[in-house]
Design a protein around this motif. Structure first.
Motif, PDB file in Angstrom:
ATOM      1  N   ARG A  74      35.190  42.768  30.496  1.00 48.23           N
ATOM      2  CA  ARG A  74      35.539  41.352  30.427  1.00 48.23           C
ATOM      3  C   ARG A  74      37.026  41.107  30.648  1.00 48.23           C
ATOM      4  N   SER A  75      37.848  42.081  30.272  1.00 48.97           N
ATOM      5  CA  SER A  75      39.286  41.930  30.462  1.00 48.97           C
ATOM      6  C   SER A  75      39.676  42.051  31.932  1.00 48.97           C
ATOM      7  N   ALA A  76      38.916  42.860  32.685  1.00 50.15           N
ATOM      8  CA  ALA A  76      39.304  43.167  34.065  1.00 50.15           C
ATOM      9  C   ALA A  76      38.572  42.329  35.108  1.00 50.15           C
ATOM     10  N   LEU A  77      37.349  41.875  34.792  1.00 48.31           N
ATOM     11  CA  LEU A  77      36.497  41.281  35.814  1.00 48.31           C
ATOM     12  C   LEU A  77      36.092  39.856  35.457  1.00 48.31           C
ATOM     13  N   THR A  78      35.774  39.089  36.478  1.00 47.96           N
ATOM     14  CA  THR A  78      35.247  37.742  36.307  1.00 47.96           C
ATOM     15  C   THR A  78      33.990  37.605  37.155  1.00 47.96           C
ATOM     16  N   MET A  79      33.165  36.597  36.819  1.00 48.58           N
ATOM     17  CA  MET A  79      31.964  36.298  37.593  1.00 48.58           C
ATOM     18  C   MET A  79      32.001  34.843  38.029  1.00 48.58           C
ATOM     19  N   THR A  80      31.305  34.555  39.142  1.00 45.72           N
ATOM     20  CA  THR A  80      31.125  33.174  39.563  1.00 45.72           C
ATOM     21  C   THR A  80      29.641  32.889  39.753  1.00 45.72           C
ATOM     22  N   PHE A  81      29.280  31.626  39.493  1.00 43.05           N
ATOM     23  CA  PHE A  81      27.921  31.160  39.726  1.00 43.05           C
ATOM     24  C   PHE A  81      27.658  31.105  41.232  1.00 43.05           C
ATOM     25  N   PRO A  82      26.403  30.926  41.625  1.00 40.30           N
ATOM     26  CA  PRO A  82      26.106  30.788  43.055  1.00 40.30           C
ATOM     27  C   PRO A  82      26.874  29.671  43.755  1.00 40.30           C
ATOM     28  N   ASP A  83      27.253  28.613  43.019  1.00 41.01           N
ATOM     29  CA  ASP A  83      28.010  27.526  43.647  1.00 41.01           C
ATOM     30  C   ASP A  83      29.508  27.801  43.703  1.00 41.01           C
ATOM     31  N   GLY A  84      29.920  28.986  43.212  1.00 41.50           N
ATOM     32  CA  GLY A  84      31.322  29.376  43.267  1.00 41.50           C
ATOM     33  C   GLY A  84      32.134  29.031  42.038  1.00 41.50           C
ATOM     34  N   SER A  85      31.572  28.298  41.099  1.00 42.32           N
ATOM     35  CA  SER A  85      32.307  27.958  39.879  1.00 42.32           C
ATOM     36  C   SER A  85      32.341  29.153  38.928  1.00 42.32           C
ATOM     37  N   PRO A  86      33.368  29.244  38.082  1.00 41.16           N
ATOM     38  CA  PRO A  86      33.521  30.424  37.220  1.00 41.16           C
ATOM     39  C   PRO A  86      32.530  30.453  36.067  1.00 41.16           C
ATOM     40  N   VAL A  87      32.096  31.650  35.708  1.00 39.44           N
ATOM     41  CA  VAL A  87      31.258  31.883  34.532  1.00 39.44           C
ATOM     42  C   VAL A  87      32.197  32.129  33.360  1.00 39.44           C
ATOM     43  N   ALA A  88      32.135  31.292  32.351  1.00 36.26           N
ATOM     44  CA  ALA A  88      33.105  31.373  31.258  1.00 36.26           C
ATOM     45  C   ALA A  88      32.925  32.633  30.427  1.00 36.26           C
ATOM     46  N   GLU A  89      31.676  33.067  30.228  1.00 37.67           N
ATOM     47  CA  GLU A  89      31.427  34.221  29.368  1.00 37.67           C
ATOM     48  C   GLU A  89      30.208  34.965  29.871  1.00 37.67           C
ATOM     49  N   PHE A  90      30.249  36.297  29.832  1.00 31.35           N
ATOM     50  CA  PHE A  90      29.102  37.095  30.248  1.00 31.35           C
ATOM     51  C   PHE A  90      29.169  38.481  29.624  1.00 31.35           C
ATOM     52  N   MET A  91      27.994  39.096  29.492  1.00 33.31           N
ATOM     53  CA  MET A  91      27.857  40.497  29.109  1.00 33.31           C
ATOM     54  C   MET A  91      27.045  41.160  30.214  1.00 33.31           C
ATOM     55  N   LEU A  92      27.686  41.986  31.030  1.00 31.99           N
ATOM     56  CA  LEU A  92      27.098  42.520  32.254  1.00 31.99           C
ATOM     57  C   LEU A  92      26.859  44.021  32.153  1.00 31.99           C
ATOM     58  N   HIS A  93      25.646  44.428  32.568  1.00 28.56           N
ATOM     59  CA  HIS A  93      25.315  45.841  32.716  1.00 28.56           C
ATOM     60  C   HIS A  93      24.930  46.086  34.168  1.00 28.56           C
ATOM     61  N   ILE A  94      25.579  47.023  34.822  1.00 27.66           N
ATOM     62  CA  ILE A  94      25.192  47.438  36.162  1.00 27.66           C
ATOM     63  C   ILE A  94      24.670  48.863  36.066  1.00 27.66           C
ATOM     64  N   HIS A  95      23.430  49.053  36.515  1.00 31.70           N
ATOM     65  CA  HIS A  95      22.734  50.324  36.336  1.00 31.70           C
ATOM     66  C   HIS A  95      22.896  51.210  37.566  1.00 31.70           C
ATOM     67  N   ASP A  96      22.629  52.508  37.364  1.00 28.70           N
ATOM     68  CA  ASP A  96      22.816  53.450  38.461  1.00 28.70           C
ATOM     69  C   ASP A  96      21.717  53.379  39.514  1.00 28.70           C
ATOM     70  N   ASP A  97      20.681  52.543  39.290  1.00 29.08           N
ATOM     71  CA  ASP A  97      19.630  52.374  40.293  1.00 29.08           C
ATOM     72  C   ASP A  97      19.873  51.170  41.196  1.00 29.08           C
ATOM     73  N   GLY A  98      21.089  50.592  41.094  1.00 29.20           N
ATOM     74  CA  GLY A  98      21.428  49.471  41.961  1.00 29.20           C
ATOM     75  C   GLY A  98      20.956  48.122  41.459  1.00 29.20           C
ATOM     76  N   THR A  99      20.601  48.042  40.189  1.00 27.47           N
ATOM     77  CA  THR A  99      20.203  46.767  39.591  1.00 27.47           C
ATOM     78  C   THR A  99      21.204  46.391  38.511  1.00 27.47           C
ATOM     79  N   ALA A 100      21.119  45.151  38.065  1.00 24.64           N
ATOM     80  CA  ALA A 100      22.021  44.661  37.021  1.00 24.64           C
ATOM     81  C   ALA A 100      21.275  43.707  36.107  1.00 24.64           C
ATOM     82  N   GLY A 101      21.795  43.560  34.904  1.00 25.74           N
ATOM     83  CA  GLY A 101      21.302  42.571  33.960  1.00 25.74           C
ATOM     84  C   GLY A 101      22.481  41.994  33.208  1.00 25.74           C
TER      85      GLY A 101
END
Length: 221
Positions: A74-101
């Motif tokens: 969270r300190s290093a990365l940010t996310m944006t919604f499909p419309d390009g607006s910023p996501v204020a808060e998120f908890m992201l997991h990116i898995h080694d099989d190429g999927t994310a939640g």
């Protein structure tokens, strides 16, 4: 009505500073989690080991380390919604099989919720309960596991339950996921709570939801 941000095929984007380093194409949602396929872009390789370490920590139930990884992400990365607006808060997991939640909110978690997680054990029925509580102590999500064996009995979301009630499919929802406790934690008696980290609760939640959904598919009512 489904949020346009959760439409299948919609693309969320992960950024480091002003650089886009991954695209997350939505494949489904099991609220509060959104799931996607990941297309990594140049610059993501710097953070691949951090996501891998987060996965390892969760798998091995090293919750303090998992939380430390979350803080770094969270300190290093940010996310944006499909419309390009910023996501204020998120908890992201990116898995080694190429999927994310990930779970997200359009305002920072610490300004909209003081969420707490706890577990307790009911000896009489040999059931272990996991609860997510809002700032007033009411249950937002609830998991019930039958011991021994940790068989999932329930994994209910209050928001989902309320939506099912509005749509006239409450019996269907409760038959699969159960329901949440009505009374706030301040009115409970005879329980010995153990407080949890967010990652510990989310791991139990995700596992129980998959088990209940698989059971429903094998034995539809």
């Amino acid at each position: 009505m489904t949020s346009p941000n959760l439409t299948l095929g919609s693309i969320w984007r992960l950024h480091h500073s002003d650089r886009e380093i991954a695209r997350l194409t939505v494949t489904g949602a099991d609220m509060p989690w959104t799931h996607a396929e990941v297309e990594t872009l140049p610059g993501f390789e710097e953070f691949g080991p951090l996501f891998a370490e987060q996965e390892r920590a969760v798998d091995e139930e090293e919750w303090e380390q998992a939380d430390a990884c979350y803080t770094q992400i969270r300190s290093a990365l940010t996310m944006t919604f499909p419309d390009g607006s910023p996501v204020a808060e998120f908890m992201l997991h990116i898995h080694d099989d190429g999927t994310a939640g990930w779970r997200w909110h359009d305002e920072p978690f610490d300004t909209v919720l003081v969420t707490r997680w706890l577990r307790c054990f009911w000896d009489e029925e040999a059931v272990r309960f996991y609860f997510e509580l809002d700032t007033d102590g009411y249950v937002i999500r609830q998991v019930e596991l039958q011991e021994p064996g940790s068989k999932a009995l329930a994994a209910a979301s209050l928001a989902e339950w309320q939506q099912a009630q509005r749509e006239g499919r409450l019996a269907e929802y409760e038959s699969v996921y159960g329901l949440t406790a009505e009374l706030p934690v301040s009115e409970w008696e005879g329980y010995d709570p153990q407080w949890l980290s967010a990652h510990e609760f989310e791991t139990v939640w995700s596992t129980a939801r998959r088990e209940l959904q698989d059971r429903q598919q094998r034995h539809p009512s």
